[in-house]
Design an enzyme around this catalytic site. Sequence first.
Site, PDB file in Angstrom:
ATOM      1  N   SER A  36       0.796  -1.219   0.000  1.00  0.00           N
ATOM      2  CA  SER A  36       0.000   0.000   0.000  1.00  0.00           C
ATOM      3  C   SER A  36       0.832   1.274   0.000  1.00  0.00           C
ATOM      4  O   SER A  36       0.379   2.317  -0.492  1.00  0.00           O
ATOM      5  CB  SER A  36      -0.928   0.011   1.223  1.00  0.00           C
ATOM      6  N   GLY A  73      -1.916  -4.227   0.969  1.00  0.00           N
ATOM      7  CA  GLY A  73      -2.047  -5.413   1.796  1.00  0.00           C
ATOM      8  C   GLY A  73      -1.130  -6.557   1.416  1.00  0.00           C
ATOM      9  O   GLY A  73      -1.135  -7.599   2.084  1.00  0.00           O
ATOM     10  N   ASN A 102       3.756  -5.356   5.797  1.00  0.00           N
ATOM     11  CA  ASN A 102       2.581  -6.104   6.234  1.00  0.00           C
ATOM     12  C   ASN A 102       2.962  -7.398   6.929  1.00  0.00           C
ATOM     13  O   ASN A 102       2.268  -7.837   7.859  1.00  0.00           O
ATOM     14  CB  ASN A 102       1.666  -6.396   5.041  1.00  0.00           C
ATOM     15  N   ASP A 183      -4.411   6.943  10.003  1.00  0.00           N
ATOM     16  CA  ASP A 183      -4.095   5.624  10.550  1.00  0.00           C
ATOM     17  C   ASP A 183      -2.694   5.557  11.144  1.00  0.00           C
ATOM     18  O   ASP A 183      -2.334   4.573  11.799  1.00  0.00           O
ATOM     19  CB  ASP A 183      -4.281   4.534   9.494  1.00  0.00           C
ATOM     20  N   HIS A 186       0.231   5.132   6.893  1.00  0.00           N
ATOM     21  CA  HIS A 186       0.433   5.490   5.491  1.00  0.00           C
ATOM     22  C   HIS A 186       0.736   6.980   5.334  1.00  0.00           C
ATOM     23  O   HIS A 186      -0.015   7.814   5.855  1.00  0.00           O
ATOM     24  CB  HIS A 186      -0.806   5.138   4.673  1.00  0.00           C
TER      25      HIS A 186
END
Length: 209
Positions: A36, A73, A102, A183, A186
């Site tokens: 991502s 992801g 991830n 979040d 990112h």
Amino acid sequence: MQPLLGWWVLTAVLFCLGADRPETGRHTTVLVLGDSISAAYGIQREQGWVQLLGDRLANIDPGYRVVNASISGDTTGGGLARLPAALETHDPALVIIELGGNDGLRGYPVTSIRKNLEQLVELAAADGREVLLVGMQIPPNYGHRYTRAFQALFEEVADEGGVAVVPSFLEEVGVQPGLMQDDGIHPNARAQPMLLDTLWPFVETLLFP
């Protein structure tokens, strides 16, 4: 006989001129295999650092092409499954591998992540391709031992594979306020040019030695 002789002289002159003329129109492809962070999650795709890289390279030479094979992801295992087809399809001169974040966030064993990264580097580097491995970080709440081992493995894998590495891709934007999405994982649109600037010295060295 003179017309024939004249044709041979003209052909020879044109050949010599063509031999001295640099090649044009040859595409140099950069393949970005990421998650991502490279797929421009949460922002417009054209704002992402991969698109900005393509724009910068196009300004240097329109022959350059950047292929973004990043999926939000994705893990090192997923990237390993996708890489062979991407290499066959695009035949890149440079492969940028931005994976592992991830894996770390899911608490995968460092040994498994290392094995996948080693295979990714080996596959990408085959046939003389240049490779840039992008180092990632995870939050400290995963424990000092795991966090430290995770962060170290990117440089270790790069050293063993003989490829270039960006030690910590998100470090600069992560410590500056206003550059991360809500979040906290990112980077936002404002951070994307900084991410490109972090990678650019490595990309420039590999593409323009």
